[in-house]
Design a protein around this motif. Structure first.
Motif, PDB file in Angstrom:
ATOM      1  N   ILE A   7       0.849  -1.196   0.000  1.00 63.01           N
ATOM      2  CA  ILE A   7       0.000   0.000   0.000  1.00 63.01           C
ATOM      3  C   ILE A   7       0.887   1.250   0.000  1.00 63.01           C
ATOM      4  CG2 ILE A   7      -1.843  -1.170   1.265  1.00 63.01           C
ATOM      5  CD1 ILE A   7      -0.851   0.457   3.774  1.00 63.01           C
ATOM      6  N   ILE A   8       0.271   2.402  -0.151  1.00 60.41           N
ATOM      7  CA  ILE A   8       1.018   3.640   0.038  1.00 60.41           C
ATOM      8  C   ILE A   8       1.066   3.911   1.551  1.00 60.41           C
ATOM      9  CG2 ILE A   8      -1.081   5.076  -0.331  1.00 60.41           C
ATOM     10  CD1 ILE A   8       2.521   6.130  -1.246  1.00 60.41           C
ATOM     11  N   GLY A   9       2.239   4.260   2.040  1.00 63.28           N
ATOM     12  CA  GLY A   9       2.396   4.501   3.471  1.00 63.28           C
ATOM     13  C   GLY A   9       1.492   5.633   3.945  1.00 63.28           C
ATOM     14  N   ARG A  10       0.842   5.411   5.056  1.00 57.07           N
ATOM     15  CA  ARG A  10      -0.009   6.447   5.633  1.00 57.07           C
ATOM     16  C   ARG A  10       0.893   7.401   6.422  1.00 57.07           C
ATOM     17  NH1 ARG A  10      -3.978   1.513   7.507  1.00 57.07           N
ATOM     18  NH2 ARG A  10      -4.713   1.042   5.388  1.00 57.07           N
ATOM     19  N   CYS A  11       0.747   8.676   6.168  1.00 56.74           N
ATOM     20  CA  CYS A  11       1.693   9.605   6.780  1.00 56.74           C
ATOM     21  C   CYS A  11       0.993  10.877   7.259  1.00 56.74           C
ATOM     22  CB  CYS A  11       2.811   9.947   5.789  1.00 56.74           C
ATOM     23  SG  CYS A  11       2.219  10.695   4.274  1.00 56.74           S
TER      24      CYS A  11
END
Lengths: 564, 172
Positions: A205-209
């Motif tokens: 996934i795209i990293g949650r930031c």
């Protein structure tokens, strides 16, 4: 000490970093007159970010460290963010020495806002597979809370700080209250598809930031705006694009009119009153003049940063608690753990060369833990998350002269560079511990911390599995030139040290209860990394913030009902 | 030493220093202050020729115009560990004496200069300080060039505030 100095408050927060800032916001929000004690200097949002708008050529050594700085600072120089542009936000080796039984790189940021200025801003939630881990797998002690206890507090924090992320519906990585996700690159998307088609148990996934990808009113109200994709976060962001105490919680708390901050103030110890059977205040030493002040409050939050919180409690000795505050069981300073970041894998992809990217994204791809999640399926305990990224490159030129110059100014596309790193859970053990040295003291007369933390066989097995699995995933994605690397870096350089004042159900085997109160001194709360019973694989700051907000609401209610 | 004698010696030293031609110093030392390495004006000149060979002036500025030989020296002086500074200096000395077809680098034609640099990069020089020196000069020249204000504003503009991110963009 000035006679006019106010020393009585409703609450004291020790430390102004990511969790201390939250404690300040929540306690002042409850109407409590709150003092924040910060050992470092003042850093005001925007005004005190001296390098934030500098271009590469404005750095004398193009952001490299000089040999002189490296020689004088062998420890902090190892930190990836300690470079010309952000070194003023890190503690130099001589500024606060400590003692290493085994190599341990203690990375610190002593200033208002602490390490929240320089953190990597990754904000993945924990799940019940993490909170139930110690009990199921028989290590440490059972967490006194479960995901349900924290779910709404995660949301509460995410909405305020702004978290960019995608709802991915992964059981071991619960979705949160997200702002729009950032985009994966062309080749990251390809890797995502290849992994999805080859593995049922893995998801990239795209990293949650903690970046504002699209501001909401609550963010504009804080004076913060959208992330500008500069990826210069470690310098402090003039747009308030990422979350820090300086940009967000501290100014928010100040607006209540209930906040007092003292900087250059080193917390020496918490004062325990035997008659009242509670803590009554904090002894503070002026970092510059060494003058002593005692501040009083009925609630004390300890958010000094995991190891400094351990140090402070160990140094809070009284007749009742000769071994440190709340430490009847002798476990204070023990069962420390961290994250294993030793492994990385690099590779190349020689297709899709007609594509590139625009802007500089401040996060990367991420794969939540897939080992031993639903059942034990390897010969090591727990598992690891994987950081994943693929970015375009320019072909390196081997020419000289006019040809080289042309290559530099009109570069041909090189292969996509693929990178991965491990974020491994380590198992808290009694032998991983810190204690006060009985002879050596620091500049403020406080005993130096002695640190004895190391890897074990479980970490080595996990690392080997990571290399094997990522190599396999990269091979299946069609990547080439796959290389594994064990940096052998010492614990600490992950900057995810946790524990020592762990939460638990039983005062015999833990220090804190389910509300982060010391079992044996109920008006002292610990909600930074020191409270962690186990480490899981996620970057821990989001969980500290959620625990802090939850504990603050509890503390304020208890105070209101005269129970503290 | 007697105080009086010491003063006399001092006076003599001062006088002899004054007798030196005023340009002597300039011929001997580099034009920027260096702490760790000692570079003569002649060596500095050779480095200027070398970086200019690596990135020459064309219709845009070259390495010498951009003062990249001084950037190389600054980086070597401040950022290299002592052992590598030694290797660099040793390599520089070898390079000074290196000839191609009996001609020294500085006196050679541009093509000869480039041929010499290519030769030094050959595997047979792999462990040599000469190759270390050239690699370091090349590395720092490229870094100084690509991260110069000139290149980053005039030729390949650096965007301090991109304002957006796109993960798949067709190359121009």
């Amino acid at each position: 000490m000035s006679k006019n100095k106010i020393t009585n408050f409703d609450a004291i927060v020790i430390g102004s970093g990511i969790s201390g800032g939250w404690a300040a916001k929540e306690l002042t929000g409850k109407g409590l007159k709150t003092l924040v004690i910060e050992r470092g200097r003042d850093v005001q949002h925007i005004k005190d970010y001296p390098t934030t708008n500098l271009s590469p050529w404005e750095f004398e050594h193009r952001n490299e460290l000089t040999e002189e700085i490296k020689q004088a600072n062998p420890i902090i120089s190892k930190c990836y963010a300690f470079r010309e542009d952000a070194m003023h936000f890190f503690v130099k080796d001589a500024e606060h020495p400590y003692l290493q039984e085994k190599p341990f790189d203690w990375i610190r940021g002593y200033q208002l806002g602490g390490k929240s200025l320089t953190w990597a801003r990754q904000t993945q939630r924990w799940s019940n597979y993490d909170f139930e881990g110690p009990k199921r797998d028989g290590f440490a002690v059972d967490w006194p809370i479960r995901y349900n206890d924290l779910d709404k507090w995660y949301s509460y924090v995410e909405k305020f700080i702004g978290v960019s992320g995608n709802k991915d519906h992964i059981p071991q990585l619960p979705d949160g209250d997200f702002l729009p996700p950032m985009e994966l690159t062309k080749v990251e998307k390809l890797l995502q598809q290849k992994i999805a088609s080859n593995y049922q148990d893995r998801q990239m996934i795209i990293g949650r930031c903690a970046h504002i990808s699209q501001p909401k009113d609550i963010h504009l109200e804080q004076g913060r705006s959208s992330c500008q994709y500069r990826n210069l976060c470690q310098r402090g962001c003039p747009f308030g694009g990422y979350f820090s105490s300086n940009a967000s919680t501290l100014p928010w708390a100040a607006k209540t009119g209930k906040l007092t901050i003292v900087t250059d103030s080193v917390a020496h110890s918490i004062i325990y009153n035997e008659k009242q059977q509670k803590a009554t205040g904090v002894k503070v030493i002026d970092a510059k003049t060494k003058a002593e002040t005692i501040y009083h409050a009925p609630i004390i939050f300890v958010n000094a940063g995991a190891l400094n919180t351990n140090l402070l409690l160990l140094n809070s000795k009284s007749k009742r608690f000769p071994n440190g505050l709340g430490n009847d069981n002798g476990l204070l300073g023990k069962y420390l753990a961290f994250h294993n970041y030793r492994g990385s894998v690099t590779a190349e992809y020689h297709a899709e060369l007609e594509y590139t990217i625009e802007g500089r994204r401040p996060t990367s791809g991420y794969m939540p833990r897939f080992r031993n999640v639903f059942r034990q399926d390897t010969d090591f305990l727990r598992g690891y998350a994987v950081g994943l990224g693929a970015s375009p490159s320019d072909q390196a030129s081997k020419n000289w002269g006019a040809e080289l110059k042309n290559d530099l100014l009109n570069p041909k596309p090189g292969p996509w560079k693929v990178k991965s790193h491990i974020m491994g859970e380590t198992i808290p053990k009694e032998t991983n511990k810190v204690w006060l040295d009985d002879r050596e003291k620091d500049q403020w007369g406080i005993p130096k911390l002695r640190i004895d933390i190391s890897y074990d066989e479980n970490d080595e097995k996990m690392l080997a599995d990571y290399f094997e699995q990522v190599t396999e995933m990269f091979t299946k994605a069609g990547f080439t030139n796959i290389k594994t690397k064990d940096s052998k870096q010492a614990p600490g350089l992950d900057i995810h040290e946790m524990g020592g004042v762990r939460m638990g159900k039983d005062p015999k085997t833990s220090l804190l209860n389910e509300w982060n109160q010391l079992h044996l001194c109920k008006n002292v709360f610990v909600t930074d990394g020191a409270c962690m019973t186990s480490t899981s694989t996620q970057n821990p700051s989001l969980t500290y913030m959620a625990l802090t907000a939850r504990a603050c609401h509890y503390a304020a209610n208890q105070l209101k009902n005269n129970k503290l | 030493m007697e105080r009086r004698t010491a003063i006399r010696h001092m006076a003599l030293l001062c006088a002899s220093a004054m007798l030196l031609p005023s340009c002597f110093n300039h011929q001997q030392e580099a034009s920027i202050p260096l702490q760790q390495i000692a570079i003569s004006a002649k060596q500095e000149q050779l480095l200027a020729e070398l970086v200019e060979t690596i990135i020459p002036k064309t219709d845009t500025l070259g390495a010498k115009d951009l003062g990249l030989h001084l950037f190389v020296l600054k980086m070597v002086d401040d950022c290299l560990p002592q052992k590598e500074q030694q290797q660099f200096m040793d390599g520089l000395q070898t390079f000074e004496d290196k000839t191609i077809g009996g001609t020294k680098f500085a006196e050679s034609s541009n093509q000869h200069k480039i041929n010499l640099l290519k030769e030094i990069m050959e595997p047979r020089y792999k462990e040599s300080n000469l190759q270390f020196f050239l690699k370091e000069v090349r590395k720092q020249t490229l870094k100084g060039y690509q991260q110069s204000e000139y290149v980053m504003t005039k030729l390949r503009p650096y965007i301090l505030v991109p304002g957006h991110f796109s993960g798949s963009v067709k190359r121009a």
